[in-house]
Structures are given as C-alpha cells and as structure tokens.
Design an enzyme around this catalytic site. Structure first.
Site: not given
Ligand code: UDP
Length: 316
Positions: A57, A32, A159, A145, A114, A10
């Site tokens: 992903v 992808n 996490y 989004y 990001a 990208g």
C-alpha cells in the site's frame, strides 16, 4: 457493501474479513505479506464474495469497481518488526495511509484508520483518554511506529476536514488471539509459545510494566460498530483490565497448565527502550457512543489463543 481491508492477511485484518463476509458483504483483502500470511485467509480461498490482492500500500493503489468502505489495517505493529523494518514502518503509516485515503476519496468510500495506543507514548495521563495528546519521543526507536500513526491520524483528519471524507479513527490497545505470529515478538505469542514449549517466560525488565489485553473478537465487534456509527475523532478500543507483565506471565502459566519458570531479561532495544511503563484504555467514549465494551474474559481468550498455538506448533 464492497469493502477493502488493507493488511487483510494480517492478524486483525483477517478476522475483520471473516466478520464482514459473515455479514454478507463483499471483501477485498490487500496485503504485501511482509508480516501477514496467506495462512490467515486460506480458508476464504474460492469464497464467492472474497478477493485477495497482493500489493504494497505504500505504492499507488488500484482497485477496479466501486467501494463503500476502506479499512486501513496495513501496519507493522510489533516492536520487533519496527526495530527490523523502521523505514517500512514509517512508510506504511505515512504513504500507505495517504494512498488508502486517496482511494477512499476517489470511490466516495468511508475510511477507517487503525491507529494505536502508542500515539500516547509513555503516557503521563492514566488511564489514557482520547483527549490526551501523549508523550512520544520522536527520535526514539519506537518513534518510527508512534509518529507514523500520529501522522496518519493527522492526515485522516485533514482528509475529513478538507476533502469531507467520512472517516473513523480507532486507537487499538493491546489485542491478542489466534493468527498472531508465533515469532512476532510481542508478549502474548512469546509467553504462550514459551509456556506451551516448557521454556522460561521472558519478562523484560522487572515485570512491573502494565498492559491490558483485549481479545480479537471483542476488538472486531467494536470496529464494526464504529464503522456504523457517526463519531467525531478517535475512539479507544481495548480491555480496561490492567495488569503487570509479571502477573500476566503467571496467568499464562496457569491457563496453559505449564511447568515453565519466569526469567527476567534486559534487551537493550525498542523492546524496552521508551517502552511505556503503564497502559490502560479509558473506554468511556466507546461505551457511550458505541455501546461497546470488551466482554471476553482473559482466561477464556488465552485458552482459545493457546489452542491455536498448540496446533501451529504441532503440539496438539
Ligand atoms: N514483554 C516482555 N516479554 C516478552 C515480550 C514483551 O516482558 O517476551 C513486555 C514488553 O517489554 C512490554 C509488554 O510486555 O512491556 C508488552 O509488549 P508487546 O511487545 O506485546 O507490545 P507493546 O505493548 O509494548 O506494544
């Protein structure tokens, strides 16, 4: 280091590949190619420390061998893209982040998310500081989004707290430069390509909305610093020079020497609905913790971007 960059084909991801390769690291770009393009990494083909894996992903990610860092850039960040692909947008923010975090945990790798200034929505605090929680319409057209990135931030912190993954979160404000798609619908490629073709520049609404534009090299420098610094929680990276979209259109016309006019149009979709009225990063945290600030002047960045699009459009 051996580094995985999702969204590596990208716009921003491919610049990060270049930067880490130039520093002597090994880089795997995963993409992808739904909005990324092999054109962005064609110059890296055959590089001994570079590998490309075509993969989505949102599906389980397999990478052989050790990894020191996972930078999760894969995303559909253009309002036109998330209007056309709302479910993929949600999936890459949610499932894609989950898979990328799981991979980082399994490999004992540092993880960077990001994220975006869109987590602040249509902000009621201006400029936006990291401690502001935002004003997002979850069921609006932009919600796909914004909420996917807000979920991604929550997951990243979970996490970190529960699995002790070393994490970083960058909230990226409007960034521009070579390798943006000419048709991705965002204001910089739209205006620059319109100016170069001598077409009217399409200002949405009355042009009073504000944005601030960061050149991609500045952003990449900030991300690399963030990876190398222990910082708790999200960090805004962007250029705090704020301007109205109307003034930005004039600036593009000046820099490109175009004879284009400015026209006002009123699309009734995600391009304008819930479109933040103002946006400007408070970069105090980045300055204090990373010693970073944007340094490329808008005119210079726009000149380099215009040179890129002149080539791309065959107008050079
Ligand atoms: N915009 C515009 N004309 C265009 C494209 C965008 O006036 O051809 C406006 C848009 O309504 C928004 C700003 O420019 O106020 C930035 O839009 P962009 O799509 O680049 O990204 P956003 O900052 O909204 O995520």
């Amino acid at each position: 280091m051996r580094i995985l960059i999702t969204g590596g084909a990208g716009f921003i991801g491919s610049h990060l590949c270049d930067r880490y390769l130039a520093e002597g690291h090994e880089v795997i770009a995963m993409d992808n190619l739904s909005t990324g393009s092999v054109d962005n990494i064609a110059h890296l083909a055959g590089h001994e420390r570079f590998e490309f894996i075509k993969h989505d992903v949102t599906k389980y990610i397999y990478v052989a061998g050790p990894l020191d860092a996972v930078l999760h850039l894969a995303s559909l960040p253009s309002p036109v893209d998330y209007l056309n692909y709302p479910i993929q947008t949600l999936k890459v923010g949610a499932l894609g982040t989950h898979n990328s975090l799981g991979l980082a945990m399994a490999k004992g790798a540092k993880f960077l998310l990001a994220s975006t200034s869109e987590v602040y929505g249509d902000p009621l605090v201006h400029p936006q500081v990291e401690t502001y929680w935002g004003n997002v319409n979850p069921i609006g057209l932009r919600g796909v989004y914004d909420e996917s990135k807000r979920f991604a931030e929550s997951l990243t912190m979970a996490y970190h707290r529960y699995h002790h993954v070393e994490t970083r979160i960058v909230r990226i404000f409007n960034t521009y430069g070579p390798r943006m798609r000419s048709n991705d619908g965002r204001v910089v490629p739209n205006f620059v390509c319109q100016a170069l073709r001598g077409e009217p520049l399409t200002v949405y609404g009355d042009g009073s909305r504000t944005r601030s534009f960061c050149y991609v090299d500045d952003l990449v420098a900030g991300i690399v610093r963030l990876m190398n610094t222990e910082v708790e929680g999200p960090v805004n990276l962007g250029n705090p020079q704020e301007m109205s979209i109307f003034n930005f259109a004039q600036k593009v016309i000046d820099v490109t020497g175009s004879s284009s006019e400015i026209t006002f149009v009123h699309p009734e979709d995600a391009r304008t609905r819930d479109d933040p009225k103002v946006r400007c990063p408070d970069t105090t945290k980045a300055r204090k913790t990373l010693g970073w600030e944007a340094i490329v002047p808008l005119e210079e960045g726009l000149r380099r971007t215009a040179d890129y699009f002149r080539q791309k459009l065959g107008l050079a």
